[in-house]
Design a protein around this motif. Sequence first.
Motif, PDB file in Angstrom:
ATOM      1  N   ASP A 197       3.658  -3.755   7.306  1.00 30.42           N
ATOM      2  CA  ASP A 197       4.867  -3.347   8.033  1.00 30.42           C
ATOM      3  C   ASP A 197       5.218  -4.284   9.174  1.00 30.42           C
ATOM      4  O   ASP A 197       6.308  -4.192   9.744  1.00 30.42           O
ATOM      5  CB  ASP A 197       4.688  -1.924   8.587  1.00 30.42           C
ATOM      6  N   LYS A 205      -0.495  -1.218   7.829  1.00 31.65           N
ATOM      7  CA  LYS A 205      -0.046  -1.623   9.161  1.00 31.65           C
ATOM      8  C   LYS A 205       0.358  -3.092   9.163  1.00 31.65           C
ATOM      9  O   LYS A 205       1.379  -3.474   9.751  1.00 31.65           O
ATOM     10  CB  LYS A 205      -1.181  -1.388  10.178  1.00 31.65           C
ATOM     11  N   GLN A 227       3.488  -8.272  -1.759  1.00 32.78           N
ATOM     12  CA  GLN A 227       4.440  -7.860  -0.733  1.00 32.78           C
ATOM     13  C   GLN A 227       5.307  -9.038  -0.274  1.00 32.78           C
ATOM     14  O   GLN A 227       6.517  -8.888  -0.054  1.00 32.78           O
ATOM     15  CB  GLN A 227       3.687  -7.284   0.465  1.00 32.78           C
TER      16      GLN A 227
END
Length: 464
Positions: A207, A204, A281
Amino acid sequence: MLEQLRQFPVFANVPDEQLQWLIDNGEEQRINAGTVLVKPGETVNHLTLVLDGRIVIDTGQNGPEDDIAVYDKYGILGALPYSRMTSIPNRIVAESTSQVLQVHRDKLRDMACLHYELTEVLVQQMTTRVRNFTRYTQQEDKMASLGRLSAGLAHELNNPVAAIVRSAETMKAHLRATPDAFKQIMHLQLADDKVDIVNEQLFKKLDQKALQLSLLERSSYEDELTDWLDDYGVDSGNLDLVGPLIEFGFTTDDLNWLLDQVGPDNISGVTSWIVNNLVTQSLVRDISDASERIGTLVGSIKNYTHMDRGAGKTTVDLGEGIRSTLTLLDHKVKGSKVTVMLNLANDLPAVCGWPGELNQVWTNLIDNAIDAMPDGGELTISSEVEHHNDGLTFVLTKISDTGTGIPDDIRDSIFDPFFTTKEIGKGTGLGLDIVQGIVNHHNGSIKVASQPGHTEFSICLPIN
């Protein structure tokens, strides 16, 4: 002398008495090598026939490579019948010792009245010169545009390429720390359902978009997270835990929730594992953004040059061309502290034309507008559909700036070839002449309105 004039190919069908008129009204001269016949800006008063030697028109700067036109034996230059040329911005010089016949321009009116064949061939010389000059100016302007765009493209590509290289090197260093994080994970005692809950929360956060924090807000978050990690004995080792947690929006409330899920014994290892994924990321996101930027630039230059289409007339999306041009000039916009306001109607119809030529129009007008605002300002570009009383539909594009404006005394001259108000070396005076020629080529019109603080060019192009 008559025999010499007979050697000129253009005089093959001119009667002897007309060539004799040239001799009677001209003056034969021997010119030493290096002699300047006309200086830049001086009036061109003579029709010059080169009987022997070589005469050149050049910029007078860097030698033979700056020759604009070369006239060898039997060449014709200077004033011609019905020509509007009065002066040139370059110099006319004898490259070698030359013999010429010169006729003053005041005599050309009589020649046009008395000698048809002679006038005809000289007018043909003039039209050939105009075609050559037009081709030369267009090529010069294209090369100038290419130079500006190449410099801009190199500048724009440098940033994303440097970001990719930097992120790749950081990724290498980061991956070397992975074995230590793996050891911590192997010692954790977590049920599968807890692992799934932690993973769900992690993705979560991955994103979510990066938070936009002020310096004060970021400093406050750093203090809170650092105190929390210290209170619960979370060992960061060589890894910066706080920075990635803030970037992906983790708060102390999120960490308290995580503590409830995994317990105090596992919180250090789980936090390190989460941060390890956040860093990966973040680096992947940076590489992706930089690669996308390169793709956008390549797409813009491809669209600008229309390298994947033929050279013929086609339907042209003006909005796409303007946006591509702005992308390629973005470095100059940012460097000049200029704000761009783009107001393009969503329902703009395509026009029929030559995409490469129209992109030159936008390049020259936008480039000039930016130059007119050296201390910053606002560049506004708008397009809208315009219906005329004769039933024709046009696209009206306006490009305006908040610069100093165009003085009244030179406004009528800005479209003249070689006219420029820029410093030497910064302007060729070809841009607006080329712009007007391209707009005329598309059966359109261009107008300018200017006052201090507001200059606006209006380009009206027919759809068909």
